[in-house]
Design a protein around this motif. Structure first.
Motif, PDB file in Angstrom:
ATOM      1  N   UNK A   8      10.817 -70.471  72.815  1.00 24.61           N
ATOM      2  CA  UNK A   8       9.844 -71.056  71.899  1.00 24.61           C
ATOM      3  C   UNK A   8       8.567 -70.226  71.949  1.00 24.61           C
ATOM      4  N   UNK A   9       8.117 -69.785  70.788  1.00 27.92           N
ATOM      5  CA  UNK A   9       6.892 -69.011  70.690  1.00 27.92           C
ATOM      6  C   UNK A   9       5.697 -69.888  70.326  1.00 27.92           C
ATOM      7  N   UNK A  10       5.937 -70.871  69.436  1.00 27.40           N
ATOM      8  CA  UNK A  10       4.862 -71.767  69.016  1.00 27.40           C
ATOM      9  C   UNK A  10       5.461 -72.982  68.329  1.00 27.40           C
ATOM     10  N   UNK A  11       4.817 -74.128  68.556  1.00 25.92           N
ATOM     11  CA  UNK A  11       5.206 -75.382  67.921  1.00 25.92           C
ATOM     12  C   UNK A  11       4.010 -75.881  67.129  1.00 25.92           C
ATOM     13  N   UNK A  12       4.229 -76.299  65.885  1.00 26.54           N
ATOM     14  CA  UNK A  12       3.138 -76.840  65.089  1.00 26.54           C
ATOM     15  C   UNK A  12       3.521 -76.972  63.634  1.00 26.54           C
ATOM     16  N   UNK A  13       2.607 -77.528  62.864  1.00 28.96           N
ATOM     17  CA  UNK A  13       2.798 -77.632  61.418  1.00 28.96           C
ATOM     18  C   UNK A  13       2.788 -76.224  60.820  1.00 28.96           C
ATOM     19  N   UNK A  14       3.513 -75.998  59.729  1.00 29.99           N
ATOM     20  CA  UNK A  14       3.589 -74.653  59.143  1.00 29.99           C
ATOM     21  C   UNK A  14       2.220 -73.992  58.910  1.00 29.99           C
TER      22      UNK A  14
END
Length: 151
Positions: A8-14
């Motif tokens: 996983x590089x990043x989690x978030x809204x687009x």
């Protein structure tokens, strides 16, 4: 979630990933056309700047954890680069792609091909010398070794 090689590089809204990518992989993965990356060195004086390999400089935002001489990678979204008679950057237009509603063109700058996206008809043609400007708050700065976002 943006993943790379199973991690996983990043989690978030687009739009959060688009506006504040955690690293160069996410920055290059999100958006079309993709983000431009330019190597630079930090010059601190009166106003902090990112000095590109050809000596041209971009004004940096204030308050970043940077010191004079730091190597950085500057990320520029194509739609944040504007044509301007008094632009800080100067380059030569290569390929021009008129798309009807917009124009995408490439500018040779600091030994790189910089993609620029402009709404409407940009009025540029191959061989034109153009001046470009990018607002400091629209720059994305990355550590060139780790690829991680700075600031």
């Amino acid at each position: 979630v943006v993943m790379h090689d199973g991690l996983i590089q990043q989690v978030g809204a687009p739009l959060d990933l688009y506006d504040r990518p955690a690293n160069m992989f996410v920055a290059g993965f999100i958006g079309s056309p993709g983000m431009n990356f330019l190597p630079a060195i930090v010059r601190k004086g009166g106003t902090p700047e990112a000095v590109l390999t050809d000596g041209q400089a971009l004004r940096l935002p204030e308050g970043l954890p940077l010191t004079d001489g730091d190597a950085i990678t500057v990320g520029l979204r194509p739609e944040h680069i504007k044509l301007a008679d008094d632009g800080a950057l100067k380059g030569e237009v290569g390929v021009v792609e008129p798309l009807g509603l917009s124009t995408q063109f490439y500018v040779k700058l600091a030994s790189q091909q910089l993609c620029v996206f402009a709404m409407g008809r940009a009025g540029v043609k191959p061989g034109d010398e153009v001046r470009l400007v990018v607002e400091p708050d629209q720059l994305h700065l990355f550590d060139p070794k780790s690829g991680d976002r700075i600031g």
